[in-house]
Design an enzyme around this catalytic site. Structure first.
Site, PDB file in Angstrom:
ATOM      1  CB  VAL A  28      -0.961  -0.006   1.215  1.00 13.98           C
ATOM      2  CG1 VAL A  28      -1.678   1.331   1.356  1.00 13.98           C
ATOM      3  CG2 VAL A  28      -1.966  -1.145   1.084  1.00 13.98           C
ATOM      4  CG  ASP A 133       3.531 -25.305   4.975  1.00 15.25           C
ATOM      5  OD1 ASP A 133       3.472 -25.212   6.214  1.00 15.25           O
ATOM      6  OD2 ASP A 133       2.629 -25.806   4.293  1.00 15.25           O
ATOM      7  CB  ALA A 192      14.765 -32.487  18.012  1.00 18.22           C
TER       8      ALA A 192
HETATM    9  O1  F6P Z   1       0.108 -24.324   4.444  1.00 23.13           O
HETATM   10  C1  F6P Z   1       0.169 -23.851   5.738  1.00 23.13           C
HETATM   11  C2  F6P Z   1      -0.460 -24.819   6.704  1.00 23.13           C
HETATM   12  O2  F6P Z   1      -0.338 -24.281   7.999  1.00 23.13           O
HETATM   13  C3  F6P Z   1       0.090 -26.232   6.648  1.00 23.13           C
HETATM   14  O3  F6P Z   1       1.311 -26.370   7.336  1.00 23.13           O
HETATM   15  C4  F6P Z   1      -1.041 -27.018   7.254  1.00 23.13           C
HETATM   16  O4  F6P Z   1      -1.032 -28.335   6.789  1.00 23.13           O
HETATM   17  C5  F6P Z   1      -2.255 -26.303   6.747  1.00 23.13           C
HETATM   18  O5  F6P Z   1      -1.837 -24.979   6.440  1.00 23.13           O
HETATM   19  C6  F6P Z   1      -3.392 -26.260   7.719  1.00 23.13           C
HETATM   20  O6  F6P Z   1      -4.468 -25.630   7.121  1.00 23.13           O
HETATM   21  P1  F6P Z   1      -5.782 -25.137   7.871  1.00 23.13           P
HETATM   22  O7  F6P Z   1      -5.581 -23.733   8.268  1.00 23.13           O
HETATM   23  O8  F6P Z   1      -6.850 -25.253   6.839  1.00 23.13           O
HETATM   24  O9  F6P Z   1      -5.990 -26.013   9.055  1.00 23.13           O
END
Ligand code: F6P
Length: 328
Positions: A28, A133, A192
């Protein structure tokens, strides 16, 4: 500079990601600085189909840089997947004389942009990678990834305390529908013992062997990170199978889930989102279109929608190797 861009619309789509607001603000403010009119589309493609499109001013994006979520809402639109839905969307943009869009989102968002612009190539689209992701080809980082990893590491730190007190084995499930970027980075940053991700082979036997070896060196608790998209199943399923090998239930599971999607964006995400939002408007003014704008080696990069969604972003093998060595 191209004179072709008339009005720009910005929208967020798909799963939200911390830093989306910083990107909206940058779009914006860069547009208004260059005397371009800028509009928001509420709820992503859904709002484009229904015509939920409104003028934005620089004041509208004040005090949002540090906020998680997206002030213009997001959605996964079913109607936009139909030709009729896209026709409606096109008409709404035309009615407002909007011929350029900045789409902020992940794979589904860019797929929508690609389909739409193949039907209506006169609309210039640029995409900004907005997903926790980090699974988009053509950019080293996506908006929201760094914050999500920080959130997950903070959770792992807390889990370690209680795992240590009780000599327990914890499986911590993190997000990442089809990819292990969040899991691997959380595993390294959170120390981990193991990371289970779709990109690398693993088995219940391997996990059991690792636990037994750890016991031999007097390591009595462990935290194992499981990516949501793991081929071995969910963290709950994996834990149940591991328990059967020891004849007692000594495992616990924590699913961090949507906590990773919220919260104030980290400095890395704020700066990344600001850079990409700024670059998106400049790219449109320069006549670039139908590309995703990312960062590669700390420089702004441009990747065709086809490549961004079609090519597989490869996980860094060296990181994976290092994670194993540091955990042994
Ligand atoms: O793509 C991002 C993400 O957070 C993924 O890691 C996960 O599988 C998915 O979205 C979850 O989606 P929702 O918000 O529909 O539960």
């Amino acid at each position: 500079m191209s004179k072709e861009i008339k009005r720009i619309a910005v929208f967020t789509s798909g799963g939200d990601a911390p830093g989306m607001n910083a990107a909206i603000r940058a779009v914006v403010r860069t547009a208004t600085y260059h005397k371009l009119e800028v509009y928001k589309i509420n709820r992503g493609y859904d709002g484009m189909v229904s015509g939920d499109i409104h003028r934005m001013t620089t004041a509208d994006v004040g005090n949002i840089l540090h906020r998680g979520g997206t002030i213009i809402k997001t959605a996964r639109s079913k109607e936009f997947m139909t030709k009729e839905g896209r026709q409606k969307a096109r008409q709404h943009l035309k009615n407002l004389n909007i011929n350029a869009c900045v789409a902020i989102g992940g794979n589904g968002t860019l797929t929508g942009a690609q389909v739409f612009t193949s039907e209506y190539p006169d609309v210039s689209f640029v995409g900004l990678p907005g997903t926790i992701d980090n699974d988009l080809f053509g950019t080293d980082l996506t908006i929201g990834f760094d914050t999500a990893v920080n959130t997950a590491i903070e959770a792992v730190d807390k889990i370690r305390d209680t795992a240590d007190s009780h000599n327990r084995l914890f499986f911590v499930e993190v997000m990442g529908r089809d990819s292990g970027f969040i899991a691997l980075n959380t595993g390294i940053g959170g120390g981990a013992s193991n990371v289970i991700i779709p990109e690398a082979e693993s088995s219940i036997d391997n996990i059991v062997e690792m636990i037994n070896k750890a016991k031999l060196r007097n390591k009595l608790f462990s935290v194992i990170i499981v990516a949501e998209g793991s081929k071995l199943g969910s963290a709950f399923e994996i834990a149940a199978q591991v328990d059967t090998h020891f004849g007692e239930k000594n495992t616990r599971v924590a699913v961090i889930g949507h906590l990773q999607r919220g919260g104030s964006p980290s400095a890395v995400d704020r700066i990344l989102a600001s850079r990409l939002g700024y670059a998106s408007v400049i790219a449109l003014m320069e006549g670039k279109k139908q590309v995703m704008i990312g960062v590669a080696n700390n420089k702004i990069s441009y990747t065709s929608f086809e490549d961004a969604i079609g090519k597989h972003k490869v996980l860094n093998d060296d990181l994976l190797k290092m994670a194993k060595i540091l955990a042994h």
